[in-house]
Design a protein around this motif. Structure first.
Motif, PDB file in Angstrom:
ATOM      1  N   UNK A 128       0.843  -1.198   0.000  1.00 37.05           N
ATOM      2  CA  UNK A 128       0.000   0.000   0.000  1.00 37.05           C
ATOM      3  C   UNK A 128       0.876   1.245   0.000  1.00 37.05           C
ATOM      4  N   UNK A 129       0.334   2.333  -0.502  1.00 34.88           N
ATOM      5  CA  UNK A 129       1.073   3.594  -0.484  1.00 34.88           C
ATOM      6  C   UNK A 129       0.949   4.269   0.874  1.00 34.88           C
ATOM      7  N   UNK A 130       1.963   5.049   1.205  1.00 34.69           N
ATOM      8  CA  UNK A 130       1.961   5.907   2.391  1.00 34.69           C
ATOM      9  C   UNK A 130       2.150   7.336   1.891  1.00 34.69           C
ATOM     10  N   UNK A 131       1.088   8.113   1.734  1.00 30.36           N
ATOM     11  CA  UNK A 131       1.235   9.478   1.219  1.00 30.36           C
ATOM     12  C   UNK A 131       2.161  10.301   2.114  1.00 30.36           C
ATOM     13  N   UNK A 132       3.168  10.913   1.499  1.00 34.44           N
ATOM     14  CA  UNK A 132       4.148  11.709   2.227  1.00 34.44           C
ATOM     15  C   UNK A 132       4.084  13.164   1.782  1.00 34.44           C
TER      16      UNK A 132
END
Length: 301
Positions: A134-138
Motif C-alpha cells: 500500500x502507499x503511504x502518502x508523504x
C-alpha cells in the motif's frame, strides 16, 4: 524478511556513497524500492540476481530516487529478459521513461507495465496471495509516496505427531492447515488447535523517504515491524527541514515511537556530515531500537 541497502544518501552520488535504492526480500519475492544512480552497479556488487526483480516501487520523481531506472530497464533487455517488469510510481514515470527509450531506439524485449499514482490517499498498489503493498502518502516538494509491505497470514503449521496419532490421511492435511476442524469416521470432531500450531506471525515493512515530519502517517504504519524513515539532518540543522521538506533523526524517532514500530532504520543522510553515527545517537534519545542504514548493509528481520 531481508533488506539490502544499495544506497541511502541524499542528493548526489559520491565515490563512497550512493543515492537511495534498496531491495526488500519478503515471502521469497524481491522488491526494488527506489532506483537512484548506480543501482544496477550496486546490484552486481552485492550479487543480487536481476531476474528476481519483477516489481520496482519509485517514491517520487527527484533524481536521487529514480535516475537509475532507465539504465536498469535497458540492461534487462541486454540480458534478454523475458519476465514482465512492473513499475509503480508517480504520474509522469511512464512518460519520462518511454521518452528515453524512444529517442534512443531502445525498446524492451519484455513487457513493461507502468502503474502511475496520483492519489493523496493510501491505496493498495500490489497484492498477491502472500504480500500486499500500500502507499503511504508523504509530504515533500513533489508528489511522493512511501510504501507499506505486509505479509499475509500463512497457513497454520501441522502438528505431525498429533495427526499421525489420530491416523489422519494426508489428503486432509491442506484442509487442516487452512484452519478446519477434523471430523473422524465415528463422528468425533478434533479441534484444529489440537492438530496445528499457529502460523508464523506476518511481518511488515514501511519505507518512508522523503518527507517532512508528518504525524498523519502514524495510523498507516501502526505496529509495523520495521520502519525505514528518512533522517536527512541532525537536530542542529533542523532549520533546513522546512525549506527542503525533510526530517531530522530525532523527528524520525518520534514517528517510530508514535507508531509503536519494533525497529527503526535511519537513512537518506545529507552528505554534509562526516559521520552517520550521530544520527543513531540522536534518535536513541527518543526511540530505543535504532539501526543505521549504510550502503551494502543487509538487515535480517
Amino acid at each position: 524478511m531481508n533488506l539490502t541497502i544499495l544506497g541511502c544518501y541524499a542528493a548526489t552520488p559520491r565515490t563512497i556513497t550512493n543515492p537511495t535504492s534498496q531491495v526488500l526480500e519478503m515471502k521469497n519475492q524481491m522488491f526494488l524500492i527506489d532506483c537512484g544512480e548506480g543501482t544496477q552497479v550496486q546490484l552486481r556488487k552485492h550479487k543480487i540476481k536481476f531476474s528476481r526483480i519483477n516489481h520496482v516501487f519509485i517514491s517520487h520523481l527527484h533524481g536521487d530516487h529514480f535516475y537509475g531506472l532507465i539504465g536498469l530497464i535497458s540492461t534487462f533487455s541486454l540480458l534478454s529478459r523475458q519476465n514482465d517488469l512492473h513499475v509503480y510510481g508517480p504520474k509522469g514515470i511512464k512518460e519520462v521513461t518511454l521518452l528515453q527509450l524512444k529517442l534512443s531506439g531502445s525498446w524492451t524485449s519484455y513487457n513493461l507495465y507502468f502503474h502511475e499514482l496520483d492519489s493523496k490517499e493510501s491505496q493498495i498498489v500490489f497484492e498477491d496471495d502472500k504480500v500486499v503493498v500500500s502507499t503511504i502518502p508523504l509530504k515533500h516538494r513533489v508528489y511522493t509516496n512511501g510504501y507499506l509491505f505486509q505479509e499475509k497470514t500463512g497457513d497454520r503449521k501441522l502438528n505431525l505427531n498429533a495427526v499421525m496419532n489420530h491416523n489422519i490421511d494426508t489428503c486432509y492435511y491442506n484442509k487442516i492447515k487452512s484452519g478446519s476442524d477434523m471430523t473422524m469416521e465415528d463422528g468425533t470432531v478434533i479441534p484444529n488447535e489440537e492438530l496445528t500450531f499457529d502460523p508464523i506471525a506476518p511481518k511488515s515493512y514501511a519505507f518512508c523517504s522523503d518527507t517532512v515530519y508528518d504525524e498523519t502517517i502514524v495510523t498507516l504504519i501502526r505496529d509495523v515491524d520495521v520502519l525505514y524513515h528518512e533522517s536527512t539532518f541532525l537536530e542542529a540543522d533542523e532549520q533546513y527541514c522546512e525549506m527542503t521538506m525533510h526530517c531530522t533523526a530525532k523527528q524520525a524517532a518520534k514517528i517510530a515511537l508514535l507508531a509503536n514500530a519494533k525497529h527503526l532504520v535511519l537513512g537518506h543522510y545529507s552528505t554534509r556530515y562526516g559521520s552517520i553515527e550521530p544520527f543513531k545517537e540522536e534518535a536513541k534519545t527518543v526511540f530505543e531500537n535504532v539501526e543505521l542504514a549504510d550502503d551494502g548493509k543487509v538487515f535480517e528481520f
